[in-house]
Motif scaffolding. Sequence first.
Motif, short mmCIF file in Angstrom:
data_model
loop_
_atom_site.label_atom_id
_atom_site.label_comp_id
_atom_site.label_asym_id
_atom_site.label_seq_id
_atom_site.Cartn_x
_atom_site.Cartn_y
_atom_site.Cartn_z
N VAL A 39 5.52 -2.43 1.24
CA VAL A 39 4.52 -2.87 0.25
C VAL A 39 3.25 -3.25 1.01
CG1 VAL A 39 5.21 -5.32 0.20
CG2 VAL A 39 4.10 -4.30 -1.79
N THR A 40 2.12 -2.90 0.43
CA THR A 40 0.83 -3.17 1.05
C THR A 40 0.52 -4.66 0.99
OG1 THR A 40 0.04 -1.00 0.43
CG2 THR A 40 -1.64 -2.63 0.94
N THR A 41 0.07 -5.19 2.11
CA THR A 41 -0.39 -6.58 2.17
C THR A 41 -1.89 -6.64 2.41
OG1 THR A 41 0.10 -6.69 4.53
CG2 THR A 41 1.82 -7.44 3.03
N ASP A 43 -5.94 -6.11 1.87
CA ASP A 43 -6.88 -6.05 0.77
C ASP A 43 -7.78 -4.83 1.00
OD1 ASP A 43 -9.22 -6.81 2.38
OD2 ASP A 43 -8.40 -8.84 2.33
N PRO A 44 -8.52 -4.39 -0.02
CA PRO A 44 -9.32 -3.17 0.12
C PRO A 44 -10.28 -3.19 1.31
CG PRO A 44 -9.17 -3.78 -2.18
CD PRO A 44 -8.55 -4.90 -1.39
N CYS A 58 -1.31 2.96 2.03
CA CYS A 58 -1.65 1.63 1.51
C CYS A 58 -1.85 1.65 0.00
CB CYS A 58 -2.89 1.07 2.21
SG CYS A 58 -2.58 0.50 3.89
N HIS A 59 -2.56 2.67 -0.49
CA HIS A 59 -2.78 2.78 -1.94
C HIS A 59 -1.46 3.03 -2.67
CE1 HIS A 59 -7.09 2.41 -1.92
NE2 HIS A 59 -7.18 3.34 -0.98
N CYS A 61 1.52 2.22 -1.75
CA CYS A 61 2.46 1.11 -1.62
C CYS A 61 1.94 -0.20 -2.23
CB CYS A 61 2.85 0.92 -0.16
SG CYS A 61 3.83 2.31 0.44
N ARG A 62 1.00 -0.10 -3.15
CA ARG A 62 0.65 -1.29 -3.93
C ARG A 62 1.87 -1.71 -4.73
NH1 ARG A 62 -5.28 0.73 -5.75
NH2 ARG A 62 -6.36 0.11 -3.83
N GLU A 63 2.68 -0.72 -5.07
CA GLU A 63 4.01 -0.98 -5.65
C GLU A 63 5.02 -0.58 -4.56
OE1 GLU A 63 4.68 0.96 -9.36
OE2 GLU A 63 2.78 0.27 -10.19
N VAL A 94 1.02 -3.71 6.04
CA VAL A 94 2.13 -3.55 5.11
C VAL A 94 3.25 -4.50 5.53
CG1 VAL A 94 1.63 -1.13 4.52
CG2 VAL A 94 3.25 -1.64 6.35
#
Length: 124
Positions: A39-41, A43-44, A58-59, A61-63, A94
Amino acid sequence: MATGHERAGEGDTPRVVPYAMTGGRTRPRYQLAVEALVVTTADPAQMQGLLPEHQRICHLCREVKSVAEISALLNIPLGVARILVADLAEAGLVALNDPVGDEGGLARPDITLMERVLSRLREL
């Protein structure tokens, strides 16, 4: 003429040769199980300047996704997915779970352990 890209089957999406995505590496810095959850940790703002493949992970694995799902959904070889996810985990972008853990939730990487590993890698 070789361009570093090859066409995927019926689609028009160019594919980068796998070794180009990993900088020629064939193994991740540490082993990841195919069922490991990611899961992404980040921020943009932290994703700016990342390689396109890292940004895509990263995009995605937002879920929560498994390493195997990342490989399939991004249409990249499993070994390449493992290397790219390990890179992101090492950078703290992540979080990974322990696939054999009792909790079943996402575990944050042990910072002390990661610092020791980084220290040893620098000694090499």
